[in-house]
Design a protein around this motif. Structure first.
Motif, PDB file in Angstrom:
ATOM      1  N   CYS A  61       0.836  -1.204   0.000  1.00 43.08           N
ATOM      2  CA  CYS A  61       0.000   0.000   0.000  1.00 43.08           C
ATOM      3  C   CYS A  61       0.867   1.248   0.000  1.00 43.08           C
ATOM      4  O   CYS A  61       1.855   1.328   0.732  1.00 43.08           O
ATOM      5  CB  CYS A  61      -0.920   0.018   1.224  1.00 43.08           C
ATOM      6  N   ARG A  74      -5.537  -5.216  -1.460  1.00 46.65           N
ATOM      7  CA  ARG A  74      -4.439  -4.772  -2.325  1.00 46.65           C
ATOM      8  C   ARG A  74      -3.429  -5.896  -2.508  1.00 46.65           C
ATOM      9  O   ARG A  74      -2.967  -6.152  -3.628  1.00 46.65           O
ATOM     10  CB  ARG A  74      -3.760  -3.529  -1.725  1.00 46.65           C
ATOM     11  N   GLY A 105      -1.950   1.301  -4.277  1.00 50.43           N
ATOM     12  CA  GLY A 105      -0.594   0.798  -4.162  1.00 50.43           C
ATOM     13  C   GLY A 105       0.432   1.920  -4.226  1.00 50.43           C
ATOM     14  O   GLY A 105       0.102   3.102  -4.257  1.00 50.43           O
TER      15      GLY A 105
END
Length: 393
Positions: A61, A74, A105
């Motif tokens: 992230c 994610r 991201g």
């Protein structure tokens, strides 16, 4: 635990990590340790797997995510095997909704990525901050020599004379040699920083921000336990950890001085214009250590950087009061940002008459401003800025 239950546990831990980052609460490693203590049913393999999931999601992230679930989504976006574990099974996470979106991201929050780029940290160097750091140790020259020391695991010999590297997770702290003070865990970059000081036996050296004393012990070994070595800090708790470490290392020369923030010279007045070297390992953002503490990127803002810059300026000015003519200051931060490195050092030289940059080759790093920058991508170290200033006689 089932694989799906591990994912759900990681999601719950991530919720706490995110709350801690937003509210300046407990760091991720402490949160994970507390989870392990509260969930005794989780075996060692479960604990390792959950820990790996948590840190992998943090690394995946960029900006701080809204929840632990979107952080894990994610990671699932990057790894289909994890996505398959969102199956709604007992103790596992419920299935991924059609409209659910994963967290964004990236290496770090957008503002921080921009600051890194403005400091000359290119995309490849930024990406390297997401890697896993190896485990580096320094053989304590007061008790052993790298060439003749037999350890349970053979380490890779690195450039500094007493440095060894092992795989991440090597249980060095369990070795007899560690308990006997023959080896100390210390990142390669930190070892280079201590070598930059070029301290010698018999000198008067002040470690102005000693913390728990990792670099102090390296300086003591370089001084062969002879001379005056003062370890000072404003943090009583961290400084108190130095005494047992020094005893184990056989570094009997170290004197500790607790400082009162804003009144540092009250405690250090006897050393005014007397030190051969003042080592300033200044408090900073820690951006250079993201391989070890990846959630640090979520705990920063521009105001924090301004505050650190002010502290760094103040410490350099204090150091200048302590150094004798012919002496030197070593300025170190574990940051890749110019506002915590090259800019601070150049500002010091501009406002401190007589002081001159005294750059030395370390066999590592690249020039940055009037100092050197070490990076994971170029040097295999944490990120550091290291500079020397000399006061001519």
């Amino acid at each position: 635990m089932t694989p799906a239950a591990r994912v759900q546990a990681a999601i719950e831990i991530l919720d706490n990590v995110i709350d801690g980052a937003r509210g300046n609460g407990a760091p991720a490693d402490r949160i994970i340790a507390n989870w392990a203590k509260s969930n005794r049913y989780a075996g060692s393999k479960d604990r390792r797997a959950v820990r790996e999931l948590v840190y992998s999601a943090i690394r995946a992230c960029g900006p701080i995510p809204k929840t632990g679930r979107v952080a894990m989504l994610r990671l699932a976006e990057m790894d289909e095997t994890i996505a398959a574990l969102f199956d709604g099974s007992q103790y596992g996470p419920h299935a991924i909704g059609r409209n659910e979106k994963p967290a964004q991201g990236g290496v770090a929050p957008d503002w921080l990525v921009e600051r890194l780029a403005a400091s000359g940290v290119d995309a490849a160097a930024q990406e390297a901050l997401l890697g896993r750091a190896p485990l580096d140790v320094r053989v304590n020259a007061l008790k052993a020599d790298r060439g003749g020391l037999e350890l349970p695991v053979a380490g890779e010999h690195l450039a500094p004379p007493q440095a060894l590297r092992f795989e991440q997770g090597t249980q060095v702290e369990q070795w007899p040699e560690y308990r006997e003070g023959k080896v100390e865990v210390q990142d390669l970059g930190s070892q280079y920083a201590c070598l930059a000081a070029e301290v010698k036996p018999g000198e008067t050296v002040i470690d102005l921000c000693a913390g728990a004393g990792g670099k102090t012990l390296a300086l003591a070994a370089a001084m062969e336990n002879r001379g005056t070595l003062v370890a000072s800090d404003t943090d009583r708790s961290r400084l108190s950890r130095l005494a047992p470490r020094a005893e184990r290392a056989g570094a009997g020369m170290i004197e500790t001085v607790l400082l009162d923030a804003g009144r540092e010279m009250d405690a250090l007045g006897q050393y005014r214009r007397a030190a051969d070297c003042v080592f300033v390992d200044a408090p900073c953002s820690g951006i250079g250590t993201l391989r070890r503490k990846p959630e640090a990127k979520w705990r920063l803002d521009s105001r924090s950087l301004d505050r650190y810059a002010g502290i760094q300026d103040k410490l350099l000015d204090i150091a200048a009061e302590l150094v004798r003519p012919g002496g030197r200051i070593i300025f170190v931060t574990c940051s890749l940002l110019d506002e915590e490195g090259a800019n601070r050092f150049e500002a010091f030289l501009e406002r401190a008459p007589g002081w001159q940059a005294d750059t030395r080759k370390l066999g590592a790093g690249k020039p940055r401003g009037k100092g050197l920058r070490l990076t994971p991508s170029h040097d295999g170290t944490d990120g550091f800025f290291i500079a020397r200033a000399a006061l001519p006689c």
